[in-house]
Design an enzyme around this catalytic site. Structure first.
Site, mmCIF file in Angstrom:
data_model
loop_
_atom_site.group_PDB
_atom_site.id
_atom_site.type_symbol
_atom_site.label_atom_id
_atom_site.label_comp_id
_atom_site.label_asym_id
_atom_site.label_seq_id
_atom_site.Cartn_x
_atom_site.Cartn_y
_atom_site.Cartn_z
ATOM 1 N N GLN A 184 0.883 -1.165 0.000
ATOM 2 C CA GLN A 184 0.000 0.000 0.000
ATOM 3 C C GLN A 184 0.923 1.217 0.000
ATOM 4 O O GLN A 184 1.542 1.528 1.025
ATOM 5 C CB GLN A 184 -0.927 -0.068 1.219
ATOM 6 C CG GLN A 184 -1.631 -1.435 1.269
ATOM 7 C CD GLN A 184 -2.862 -1.470 2.158
ATOM 8 O OE1 GLN A 184 -3.963 -1.649 1.670
ATOM 9 N NE2 GLN A 184 -2.667 -1.294 3.443
ATOM 10 N N HIS B 144 6.345 4.206 5.998
ATOM 11 C CA HIS B 144 7.649 3.546 5.796
ATOM 12 C C HIS B 144 7.342 2.398 4.828
ATOM 13 O O HIS B 144 6.469 1.562 5.135
ATOM 14 C CB HIS B 144 8.145 3.022 7.153
ATOM 15 C CG HIS B 144 9.493 2.370 7.139
ATOM 16 N ND1 HIS B 144 10.344 2.423 8.226
ATOM 17 C CD2 HIS B 144 10.137 1.636 6.202
ATOM 18 C CE1 HIS B 144 11.452 1.756 7.954
ATOM 19 N NE2 HIS B 144 11.348 1.259 6.727
ATOM 20 N N HIS C 266 6.693 -0.847 3.001
ATOM 21 C CA HIS C 266 6.676 -2.229 3.499
ATOM 22 C C HIS C 266 5.875 -3.108 2.546
ATOM 23 O O HIS C 266 4.851 -2.682 2.003
ATOM 24 C CB HIS C 266 6.118 -2.336 4.921
ATOM 25 C CG HIS C 266 4.808 -1.644 5.141
ATOM 26 N ND1 HIS C 266 4.686 -0.278 5.296
ATOM 27 C CD2 HIS C 266 3.555 -2.134 5.221
ATOM 28 C CE1 HIS C 266 3.427 0.037 5.471
ATOM 29 N NE2 HIS C 266 2.699 -1.072 5.425
ATOM 30 N N HIS D 251 3.683 -6.473 2.354
ATOM 31 C CA HIS D 251 2.953 -7.486 3.111
ATOM 32 C C HIS D 251 3.155 -8.836 2.411
ATOM 33 O O HIS D 251 2.973 -8.924 1.187
ATOM 34 C CB HIS D 251 1.448 -7.200 3.112
ATOM 35 C CG HIS D 251 1.051 -5.926 3.796
ATOM 36 N ND1 HIS D 251 0.456 -5.901 5.041
ATOM 37 C CD2 HIS D 251 1.158 -4.626 3.408
ATOM 38 C CE1 HIS D 251 0.207 -4.647 5.383
ATOM 39 N NE2 HIS D 251 0.615 -3.858 4.409
HETATM 40 W W1 AMW Z 1 -0.033 -0.455 5.877
HETATM 41 O O1 AMW Z 1 -1.715 -0.264 6.195
HETATM 42 O O2 AMW Z 1 0.737 0.902 6.341
HETATM 43 O O3 AMW Z 1 0.167 -1.112 4.337
HETATM 44 O O4 AMW Z 1 0.346 -1.767 6.946
HETATM 45 C C1 AMW Z 1 0.878 -1.589 8.238
HETATM 46 C C2 AMW Z 1 1.052 -2.963 8.824
HETATM 47 O O5 AMW Z 1 1.929 -2.878 9.904
HETATM 48 C C3 AMW Z 1 -0.244 -3.569 9.361
HETATM 49 O O6 AMW Z 1 -0.342 -4.917 8.925
HETATM 50 C C4 AMW Z 1 -0.078 -3.469 10.870
HETATM 51 O O7 AMW Z 1 -0.766 -4.503 11.545
HETATM 52 C C5 AMW Z 1 1.411 -3.583 11.004
HETATM 53 N N1 AMW Z 1 2.025 -2.944 12.170
HETATM 54 C C6 AMW Z 1 1.878 -1.654 12.540
HETATM 55 N N2 AMW Z 1 2.638 -1.387 13.614
HETATM 56 C C7 AMW Z 1 3.313 -2.524 13.915
HETATM 57 C C8 AMW Z 1 4.259 -2.882 14.921
HETATM 58 N N3 AMW Z 1 4.653 -2.013 15.846
HETATM 59 N N4 AMW Z 1 4.726 -4.153 14.932
HETATM 60 C C9 AMW Z 1 4.299 -5.051 14.019
HETATM 61 N N5 AMW Z 1 3.410 -4.781 13.038
HETATM 62 C C10 AMW Z 1 2.927 -3.527 12.988
#
Ligand code: AMW
EC number: 3.6.1.29
Length: 149
Positions: A83, A94, A96, A98
């Site tokens: 995303q 940041h 990432h 999935h």
């Molecule tokens: W993104 O909606 O920005 O594409 O996805 C963020 C992802 O990071 C989500 O799946 C969320 O559950 C995960 N997440 C957010 N903060 C943390 C954290 N501190 N530790 C592990 N996973 C995290």
């Protein structure tokens, strides 16, 4: 030493892979068992902000992580998703990727996984009570780390 994931400081105990320019961590709120994240070490917000060597390292790490995640969680396929920006559903600023292991029948409608990804960490859905414990996350990371030794 801790890792930076956007606004979050990530303990090494929940990180299961570190490469020259990337790292992979377990998710505090997985959409399916084995839903993990792969990030560049440098905390940049958008995919276009990455240098070519960072893109190469991130995708090589993502490929290795996918292979391990599919095997460890007895999947038969993988969903990779990024995303990239707020309108795409990004909540952590940041980059990432999935990585989610998939199985036959895991979702009634196969593409519902994208709806779940979109909403699982949005404010109204994402209370602290819905997060996994640090102990559970560290145990999962320890089990995954073995594959990369
Ligand atoms: W993104 O909606 O920005 O594409 O996805 C963020 C992802 O990071 C989500 O799946 C969320 O559950 C995960 N997440 C957010 N903060 C943390 C954290 N501190 N530790 C592990 N996973 C995290």
């Amino acid at each position: 030493m801790s890792f930076r994931f956007g606004q979050h400081l990530i303990k090494p105990s929940v990180v299961f892979l570190k490469t020259e320019l990337s790292f992979a961590l377990v998710n505090r709120k997985p959409v399916v068992p084995g839903h993990v994240l792969v990030c560049p070490l440098r905390p940049v917000e958008r995919f276009c902000d990455l240098r070519p060597d960072e893109v190469a390292d991130l995708f090589q790490a993502t490929q290795r992580v996918g292979t391990v995640i599919e095997k460890h969680f007895h999947g038969t396929s993988l969903t990779f998703s990024m995303q990239d920006g707020p309108e795409a559903g990004q909540t952590v600023k940041h980059v990432h990727v999935h990585v989610l292991p998939r199985k036959p029948g895991d979702f009634h409608r196969n593409d519902s996984i994208y709806d779940e990804l979109q909403k699982h960490d949005k404010e109204e859905e994402d209370s602290r009570a819905s997060w996994r414990s640090e102990e559970e996350m560290a145990a999962e990371a320890a089990a995954l780390r073995v594959y990369f030794q």
